[in-house]
Design an enzyme around this catalytic site. Structure first.
Site, PDB file in Angstrom:
ATOM      1  N   ASP A  88       0.832  -1.201   0.000  1.00  0.00           N
ATOM      2  CA  ASP A  88       0.000   0.000   0.000  1.00  0.00           C
ATOM      3  C   ASP A  88       0.868   1.252   0.000  1.00  0.00           C
ATOM      4  OD1 ASP A  88      -2.365   1.414   0.021  1.00  0.00           O
ATOM      5  OD2 ASP A  88      -2.663   1.258   2.186  1.00  0.00           O
ATOM      6  N   GLY A  89       0.369   2.296  -0.643  1.00  0.00           N
ATOM      7  CA  GLY A  89       1.024   3.596  -0.579  1.00  0.00           C
ATOM      8  C   GLY A  89       1.638   4.090  -1.868  1.00  0.00           C
TER       9      GLY A  89
ATOM     10  N   ASN B  30     -10.517  -2.525  -6.530  1.00  0.00           N
ATOM     11  CA  ASN B  30      -9.660  -1.577  -7.255  1.00  0.00           C
ATOM     12  C   ASN B  30     -10.213  -1.170  -8.615  1.00  0.00           C
ATOM     13  OD1 ASN B  30      -6.491  -2.923  -6.021  1.00  0.00           O
ATOM     14  ND2 ASN B  30      -7.773  -1.288  -5.211  1.00  0.00           N
TER      15      ASN B  30
ATOM     16  N   ARG C 287       0.174   7.614  -2.742  1.00  0.00           N
ATOM     17  CA  ARG C 287       0.641   8.666  -1.828  1.00  0.00           C
ATOM     18  C   ARG C 287       2.115   8.978  -2.059  1.00  0.00           C
ATOM     19  NH1 ARG C 287      -1.785   5.860   3.323  1.00  0.00           N
ATOM     20  NH2 ARG C 287      -2.205   4.273   1.732  1.00  0.00           N
TER      21      ARG C 287
END
Length: 257
Positions: free
Chosen positions: A34-35, A82, A38
């Site tokens: 995850d990430g 998703n 970001r």
């Protein structure tokens, strides 16, 4: 409680590969990667740039897990949820397995890595599905690390499908209700034949399972880190394993320590 699951800073000295190899290793490590978005946003880059960098980390961690003797590495690559993302992002994500496997497959074959996939692959674009099927076929005889990709995977749907199939088999007389046990249910899941994860790693600071292996994670040790997936390194992987090795796994019983 949650602090015990997070990455800790108990040691100033970095954990070494030699140190973790002196202790029992987790056989099956699962990662919620995850990430990526970001990571890209922090750098004023398109989200696709984060996904590309994340793919490079998959290579790195796969190699390292193989070096450490991990038996199974499960990676949550694309969930059934998703598809709700912008079409341009989904289209790019569907190209990544093809790019990754096309360039990395020769090394996977040479390093005795076996590629497996769980998820509803029939719903993937043809080019993605062909790349995945080719990798699975060409590594099917390998006996080393199992690199298990969760693609178009959702655990609730997986469990529902298993329950439906069990109900059909009972109706056909192939099973009796008293035959339904936890091991039998496990055998109807997409992960049939794979041991349950010993350790789950989730990056990016989120503390949730996001519909990933809900049945299989019943007694898994959880480790969360604020590190975004594109920044995740071999050192972070070692820290997660060291944290796992410090845990007292009781499986609902009493401590043996």
């Amino acid at each position: 409680m949650f602090n015990k699951m997070r990455k800790t800073k108990e040691k100033d000295v970095p954990v070494t590969k030699e140190e973790v190899l002196r202790h029992p290793m987790p056989n099956h490590v699962a990662i919620i990667m995850d990430g990526n978005g970001r990571w890209a946003k922090k750098r004023a880059l398109p989200r696709a740039a984060g996904h590309y960098e994340g793919m490079q980390v998959v290579r790195k961690i796969t190699r390292f897990a193989n070096e450490l003797g991990i038996q199974i590495l499960s990676l949550y690559a694309f969930s059934t949820e998703n598809w709700k993302r912008p079409k341009s992002e989904v289209d790019y994500l569907m190209k990544l397995p093809e790019q990754f496997l096309t360039t990395f497959l020769p090394e996977l074959v040479a390093e005795n890595v076996k590629v497996q996939v769980i998820g509803h692959t029939e719903a993937l674009p043809d080019h993605t599905r062909r790349a995945v099927e080719k990798a699975v076929k060409e590594t099917s005889g390998n006996t080393g690390l199992v690199l298990n990709f969760a693609l178009n995977y959702g655990s609730r749907a997986e469990i529902a499908a298993a329950v439906k199939q069990i109900a059909k088999d009972v109706e056909r007389g192939m099973l009796a209700p008293e035959d339904i046990t936890e091991p039998l249910i496990s055998s109807y899941l997409m992960t049939s034949g794979l041991a349950d994860p010993d350790l789950l790693i989730r990056t990016s600071g989120e503390i949730r399972l996001s519909n990933f292996m809900l049945w299989q994670l019943a007694y898994t040790e959880l480790w969360f880190t604020d590190v975004l997936w594109p920044d995740f390194t071999e050192q972070h992987f070692l820290e997660a394993i060291a944290a796992y090795q410090r845990r007292d796994r009781r499986f609902g019983g009493v401590s043996a320590r």
